[in-house]
Design an enzyme around this catalytic site. Structure first.
Site, PDB file in Angstrom:
ATOM      1  N   GLU A  57       8.415   3.134  14.186  1.00 26.78           N
ATOM      2  CA  GLU A  57       9.333   3.672  13.205  1.00 26.78           C
ATOM      3  C   GLU A  57       9.563   4.891  13.158  1.00 26.78           C
ATOM      4  OE1 GLU A  57       7.311   1.554   9.949  1.00 26.78           O
ATOM      5  OE2 GLU A  57       9.308   0.883   9.609  1.00 26.78           O
ATOM      6  N   VAL A  89      -0.429 -12.057   9.674  1.00 28.80           N
ATOM      7  CA  VAL A  89       0.898 -12.278   9.243  1.00 28.80           C
ATOM      8  C   VAL A  89       1.957 -12.191  10.208  1.00 28.80           C
ATOM      9  CG1 VAL A  89       2.664 -12.269   7.364  1.00 28.80           C
ATOM     10  CG2 VAL A  89       0.249 -12.567   6.740  1.00 28.80           C
ATOM     11  N   GLY A  90       1.736 -10.599  10.770  1.00 25.08           N
ATOM     12  CA  GLY A  90       2.609 -10.088  11.684  1.00 25.08           C
ATOM     13  C   GLY A  90       2.741 -10.667  12.875  1.00 25.08           C
ATOM     14  N   CYS A 124      -2.853   2.323   6.056  1.00 19.10           N
ATOM     15  CA  CYS A 124      -2.977   1.825   7.335  1.00 19.10           C
ATOM     16  C   CYS A 124      -3.680   2.734   8.456  1.00 19.10           C
ATOM     17  CB  CYS A 124      -1.759   1.259   7.929  1.00 19.10           C
ATOM     18  SG  CYS A 124      -0.209   2.677   8.029  1.00 19.10           S
ATOM     19  N   GLY A 159       2.815  -4.921   7.639  1.00 20.24           N
ATOM     20  CA  GLY A 159       1.862  -5.684   6.645  1.00 20.24           C
ATOM     21  C   GLY A 159       0.574  -5.955   7.736  1.00 20.24           C
ATOM     22  N   SER A 160      -0.295  -7.170   7.459  1.00 23.41           N
ATOM     23  CA  SER A 160      -1.441  -7.362   7.949  1.00 23.41           C
ATOM     24  C   SER A 160      -1.179  -7.699   9.513  1.00 23.41           C
ATOM     25  CB  SER A 160      -2.279  -8.331   7.448  1.00 23.41           C
ATOM     26  OG  SER A 160      -1.480  -9.686   7.442  1.00 23.41           O
ATOM     27  N   ASN A 208       0.939  -1.237   0.010  1.00 19.02           N
ATOM     28  CA  ASN A 208       0.087  -0.038  -0.095  1.00 19.02           C
ATOM     29  C   ASN A 208       0.801   1.004   0.052  1.00 19.02           C
ATOM     30  OD1 ASN A 208       0.688  -0.387   2.723  1.00 19.02           O
ATOM     31  ND2 ASN A 208      -1.007   0.782   3.274  1.00 19.02           N
ATOM     32  N   GLU A 246       4.704  -3.307  12.289  1.00 15.77           N
ATOM     33  CA  GLU A 246       3.678  -2.110  11.893  1.00 15.77           C
ATOM     34  C   GLU A 246       2.546  -2.965  11.373  1.00 15.77           C
ATOM     35  OE1 GLU A 246       4.059   0.348  13.310  1.00 15.77           O
ATOM     36  OE2 GLU A 246       6.159   0.381  13.663  1.00 15.77           O
TER      37      GLU A 246
HETATM   38  P1  NAD Z   1       0.400  -8.934   4.403  1.00 20.26           P
HETATM   39  O1  NAD Z   1       0.614  -9.091   5.537  1.00 20.26           O
HETATM   40  O2  NAD Z   1      -0.475  -9.951   3.492  1.00 20.26           O
HETATM   41  O3  NAD Z   1       1.804  -8.852   3.409  1.00 20.26           O
HETATM   42  C1  NAD Z   1       2.854  -7.918   3.986  1.00 20.26           C
HETATM   43  C2  NAD Z   1       4.217  -8.324   3.584  1.00 20.26           C
HETATM   44  O4  NAD Z   1       4.607  -9.780   4.242  1.00 20.26           O
HETATM   45  C3  NAD Z   1       4.304  -8.875   2.030  1.00 20.26           C
HETATM   46  O5  NAD Z   1       5.693  -8.467   1.789  1.00 20.26           O
HETATM   47  C4  NAD Z   1       4.114 -10.443   2.075  1.00 20.26           C
HETATM   48  O6  NAD Z   1       4.855 -10.908   1.036  1.00 20.26           O
HETATM   49  C5  NAD Z   1       5.007 -10.577   3.315  1.00 20.26           C
HETATM   50  N1  NAD Z   1       4.559 -11.931   3.880  1.00 20.26           N
HETATM   51  C6  NAD Z   1       3.517 -12.741   3.871  1.00 20.26           C
HETATM   52  N2  NAD Z   1       3.414 -13.749   4.476  1.00 20.26           N
HETATM   53  C7  NAD Z   1       4.618 -13.819   5.093  1.00 20.26           C
HETATM   54  C8  NAD Z   1       5.205 -15.185   5.946  1.00 20.26           C
HETATM   55  N3  NAD Z   1       4.659 -16.041   6.258  1.00 20.26           N
HETATM   56  N4  NAD Z   1       6.354 -14.629   6.353  1.00 20.26           N
HETATM   57  C9  NAD Z   1       7.204 -13.381   6.078  1.00 20.26           C
HETATM   58  N5  NAD Z   1       6.488 -12.595   5.112  1.00 20.26           N
HETATM   59  C10 NAD Z   1       5.352 -12.834   4.730  1.00 20.26           C
HETATM   60  O7  NAD Z   1      -0.057  -7.347   4.105  1.00 20.26           O
HETATM   61  P2  NAD Z   1      -0.448  -6.889   3.006  1.00 20.26           P
HETATM   62  O8  NAD Z   1      -1.886  -7.061   2.272  1.00 20.26           O
HETATM   63  O9  NAD Z   1       0.675  -6.547   2.175  1.00 20.26           O
HETATM   64  O10 NAD Z   1      -0.594  -5.099   3.484  1.00 20.26           O
HETATM   65  C11 NAD Z   1      -1.680  -4.580   3.894  1.00 20.26           C
HETATM   66  C12 NAD Z   1      -1.682  -4.703   5.554  1.00 20.26           C
HETATM   67  O11 NAD Z   1      -0.351  -3.797   5.875  1.00 20.26           O
HETATM   68  C13 NAD Z   1      -2.910  -3.826   6.226  1.00 20.26           C
HETATM   69  O12 NAD Z   1      -3.272  -4.470   7.297  1.00 20.26           O
HETATM   70  C14 NAD Z   1      -2.129  -2.510   6.737  1.00 20.26           C
HETATM   71  O13 NAD Z   1      -2.918  -1.890   7.681  1.00 20.26           O
HETATM   72  C15 NAD Z   1      -0.941  -3.078   7.117  1.00 20.26           C
HETATM   73  N6  NAD Z   1       0.080  -1.668   7.089  1.00 20.26           N
HETATM   74  C16 NAD Z   1       0.180  -1.324   8.229  1.00 20.26           C
HETATM   75  C17 NAD Z   1       1.018  -0.042   8.202  1.00 20.26           C
HETATM   76  C18 NAD Z   1       1.843   0.413   9.675  1.00 20.26           C
HETATM   77  O14 NAD Z   1       2.636   1.147   9.649  1.00 20.26           O
HETATM   78  N7  NAD Z   1       1.006  -0.013  10.770  1.00 20.26           N
HETATM   79  C19 NAD Z   1       1.508   0.510   7.097  1.00 20.26           C
HETATM   80  C20 NAD Z   1       1.241  -0.015   5.758  1.00 20.26           C
HETATM   81  C21 NAD Z   1       0.365  -1.128   5.862  1.00 20.26           C
END
Ligand code: NAD
Length: 484
Positions: free
Chosen positions: A463, A231-232, A283, A227-228, A151, A249
């Site tokens: 961050e 996953v995080g 996010c 990320g989500s 995003n 994050e």
């Molecule tokens: P996602 O969790 O699907 O993927 C994020 C990253 O993690 C990608 O590069 C993906 O390939 C990688 N990933 C997936 N599975 C993994 C695993 N098992 N091990 C290691 N890496 C893995 O998230 P997304 O759909 O790309 O992003 C959207 C999400 O990110 C939303 O929930 C949004 O709120 C969040 N986000 C948070 C912030 C913040 O600063 N808090 C900023 C931007 C986005």
């Protein structure tokens, strides 16, 4: 057709898998943008090894010298603004204006962190003993893995990379599968700056395939993940008990509270910017609008009129104000949430449909959507939808609004619109978030301040700001007496 390669040890190389992935334009899913390496765990391990080999020399390089090299990176980065802006719009779908905002935010944050290279070394403290110097020294961690979402493909990558490098770490970046082009451009700028081979590495690939190696490899001393939440937190569990430092994050369900004394026009504008910029895929997007009963109907009418006027289309067209959502999975998830909202009996005020005719036929377009009179127990009031959907709830008064605002597992950003300073201060004190705003939309941020969430929106140091470099260092306490 451009084929994007991994960048390992200062070289552009193919994956040993010999497989490629295709990337498509979300505004026209028949338009193939590029192909990228479909890396395997072995490729990830090779990149980590390259970073490990480069670490000792990079860590010994004085911090201002590291900063000077990153200044050269910034010069190159600045010379390619138009390429970055177009790449983000084409791979992510956001409008050119939004992509430029992202590019400029990345530049400002990088500029701030490079500037830290002349001031963030340690802290001197007085000693009880004569002739003794006591100080705290910050040292780099080693190899760090950086995993980023689609995003904000450029801004989030820069937010992690630059402080990690200034602090003396060597890095492996894994960008989202959906947005490889901005990452490749970023690495072209890093390459042009002449960073020593292995200091920065880039591996394209699927998270579920190469993620494990990237986060659990014994040489990796820290993980910064955006990320989500699912996953995080899954990764955090995997790393429990290990030495690896983590910074997560994650998602949000960010509330905008509008009190009866607010400037309604400005509050509506904040809901529109926070709710529909980047098609609601920030996010820190506003997801819930919590409105005091006395102005509820007036506010909802004004919000609906304003949302109806949003021009949806291909983000490369100047007149367009909201682009498609980023890919099929996003599109289906958002439409599923809309269907759930309808089924739950929430009142759909506008939108709620995919746009599929004419100019929209080949893209992932969804109408700006508002659900009103939503009760706090509904799924659409609880879960991060991450799309152009605003959920409006009614509050009796300030205390009720704060209760509703905090009624979520997330804690990223919040905002309140009011003219009453005492009410604003109560909200600041009680809002369970990392980022709190008063009379500003939920996504506003500046680079000299920390950025991160609480509850299930984040773990570890935030961050940006001073925390940017702090996360990528460990402290050593030193007691030094000169021998006479
Ligand atoms: P996602 O969790 O699907 O993927 C994020 C990253 O993690 C990608 O590069 C993906 O390939 C990688 N990933 C997936 N599975 C993994 C695993 N098992 N091990 C290691 N890496 C893995 O998230 P997304 O759909 O790309 O992003 C959207 C999400 O990110 C939303 O929930 C949004 O709120 C969040 N986000 C948070 C912030 C913040 O600063 N808090 C900023 C931007 C986005």
């Amino acid at each position: 057709m451009r084929v994007l390669q991994n960048y390992v040890g200062g070289q552009w190389i193919d994956s040993t898998s010999r497989n490629l992935r295709q990337s498509f334009n979300p505004a026209n899913h028949e338009e193939l943008l590029c192909k990228t390496q479909d890396s395997n765990p072995g490729d990830a391990a090779t990149a980590i090894q390259a970073a490990e080999n480069a670490f000792a020399r990079w860590a010994r390089t004085p911090m201002p010298k590291r900063a000077a090299l990153l200044q050269d990176f910034l010069s190159h980065f600045k010379s390619r603004e138009e390429e970055f802006v177009r790449a983000i719009t084409r791979e992510n779908g956001k409008t050119l204006r939004e992509s430029r905002t992202e590019y400029l935010a990345a530049l400002k944050e990088a500029d701030f962190q490079v500037g830290q290279g002349r001031r963030v070394a340690g802290e001197l403290r007085p000693s009880e003993l004569p002739g003794v110097s006591c100080y705290l020294q910050r040292e780099p961690l080693g190899v760090v893995t950086l995993i980023t979402p689609w995003n904000f493909p450029l801004n989030v990558a820069c937010r992690k990379l630059i402080p990690a490098l200034i602090a003396g770490n060597t890095c492996v970046l894994k960008p989202s599968e959906l947005t490889p082009m901005s990452a490749a451009l970023l690495y072209e700028s890093l390459h042009a700056a002449g960073l020593p081979p292995g200091v920065v590495n880039l591996v394209f690939g699927v998270g579920s395939v190469i993620g494990d190696t990237l986060v659990t490899h014994p040489a990796v001393k820290a993980l910064s993940f955006t990320g989500s939440t699912e996953v995080g937190l899954g990764i955090a569990k995997k790393l429990a008990g290990r030495e690896t430092k983590i910074q997560l994050e994650l998602g949000g369900k960010n509330p905008l509270v509008v009190l009866a004394d607010a400037d309604i026009t400005k509050a509506v504008e904040a809901a529109i910017i926070g709710g529909y910029s980047c098609s609601g895929q920030w996010c820190t997007s506003t997801s819930r609008v919590i409105v005091e009963t006395a102005i509820y109907d007036t506010f909802l009418r004004a919000l609906t009129e304003r949302a109806k006027a949003i021009v949806v289309g291909d983000g490369t067209e100047e007149k367009v104000q909201m682009g498609p959502v980023c890919g099929k999975r996003q599109y289906e998830t958002i439409l599923d949430f809309i269907a759930i909202g309808r089924k739950e009996g929430a009142r759909l005020v506008i939108g709620g449909e995919a746009l599929t005719e004419g100019q929209y036929a080949k893209g992932w377009f969804i109408e700006p959507t508002i659900f009103a009179d939503v009760s706090p127990g509904l799924v659409i009031a609880k879960e991060e939808i991450f799309g152009p959907v605003l959920v409006v709830l009614r509050a009796d008064d300030l205390s009720d609004a704060i209760r509703l605002a905090n009624d979520t597992r997330y804690g990223l950003a919040s905002s309140i619109y009011t003219r009453d300073l005492a009410k604003a201060q109560k909200f600041i004190a009680e809002s369970e978030v990392g980022l709190c705003h008063v009379n500003m939309h939920t996504a506003y941020k500046e680079p000299q301040l920390e950025f991160g969430g609480v509850k299930e929106s984040g773990r570890g140091d935030p961050e940006a700001g001073d925390s940017g470099i702090e996360f990528f260092t460990r402290h050593k306490t030193v007691y030094l007496r000169e021998q006479s």
